[in-house]
Design a protein around this motif. Sequence first.
Motif, short mmCIF file in Angstrom:
data_model
loop_
_atom_site.label_atom_id
_atom_site.label_comp_id
_atom_site.label_asym_id
_atom_site.label_seq_id
_atom_site.Cartn_x
_atom_site.Cartn_y
_atom_site.Cartn_z
N ILE A 1 0.84 -1.21 0.00
CA ILE A 1 0.00 0.00 0.00
C ILE A 1 0.87 1.25 0.00
CG2 ILE A 1 -1.61 1.37 1.40
CD1 ILE A 1 -2.83 -1.34 2.30
N GLU A 2 1.89 1.27 0.84
CA GLU A 2 2.79 2.42 0.92
C GLU A 2 3.47 2.67 -0.42
OE1 GLU A 2 6.88 3.50 3.25
OE2 GLU A 2 5.32 2.49 4.40
N GLU A 3 3.94 1.60 -1.04
CA GLU A 3 4.63 1.74 -2.33
C GLU A 3 3.68 2.24 -3.42
OE1 GLU A 3 7.76 -0.88 -4.96
OE2 GLU A 3 7.41 -1.35 -2.85
N LEU A 4 2.46 1.72 -3.44
CA LEU A 4 1.48 2.16 -4.44
C LEU A 4 1.07 3.61 -4.21
CD1 LEU A 4 -0.71 -1.06 -4.57
CD2 LEU A 4 0.80 -0.21 -6.38
N ASP A 5 0.93 4.02 -2.96
CA ASP A 5 0.59 5.41 -2.67
C ASP A 5 1.69 6.36 -3.11
OD1 ASP A 5 -2.01 5.19 -1.71
OD2 ASP A 5 -1.40 5.00 0.38
N LYS A 6 2.95 5.94 -3.04
CA LYS A 6 4.06 6.76 -3.51
C LYS A 6 3.99 6.97 -5.02
CE LYS A 6 7.41 5.70 0.11
NZ LYS A 6 8.64 4.98 0.44
N VAL B 1 -5.22 2.35 -8.85
CA VAL B 1 -4.76 0.97 -8.75
C VAL B 1 -5.94 0.02 -8.92
CG1 VAL B 1 -3.73 -0.73 -7.20
CG2 VAL B 1 -2.92 1.61 -7.17
N ILE B 2 -5.70 -1.08 -9.63
CA ILE B 2 -6.67 -2.18 -9.69
C ILE B 2 -6.01 -3.38 -9.02
CG2 ILE B 2 -7.99 -3.75 -11.15
CD1 ILE B 2 -8.01 -1.53 -13.28
N PHE B 3 -6.66 -3.90 -7.99
CA PHE B 3 -6.17 -5.10 -7.31
C PHE B 3 -6.81 -6.31 -7.96
CE2 PHE B 3 -5.40 -1.93 -4.06
CZ PHE B 3 -4.17 -2.33 -3.55
N LYS C 1 -4.45 5.60 0.30
CA LYS C 1 -4.86 6.97 -0.04
C LYS C 1 -5.19 7.11 -1.52
CE LYS C 1 -1.85 8.82 3.59
NZ LYS C 1 -1.11 7.63 3.97
N SER C 2 -4.51 6.34 -2.35
CA SER C 2 -4.72 6.40 -3.80
C SER C 2 -6.07 5.79 -4.18
CB SER C 2 -3.61 5.65 -4.54
OG SER C 2 -2.36 6.24 -4.29
#
Length: 76
Positions: free
Chosen positions: A35-40, A45-47, A64-65
Amino acid sequence: EFRRVLFRSAGIYQFEGTEMQTIKEQCIMMLEDLIEELDKIGKAVIFLGDGVEKGKEIIDAQMKSEHYYAPVSMNG
């Protein structure tokens, strides 16, 4: 308090037109770290995957994204 969830196979990909690009190779990582990496990265995002359902509550609470979930029927 949330439980920690380990994703056994997490990778990060993006599409440029019709071409898929690998941002992060498949690896084992904690969901919170993903999650942290994707928010950066800061993009929607699609999971996708059978492990996503286990972490959905954590994703919704912490991410957050903008994010979405692919239908289970798309899991290969």
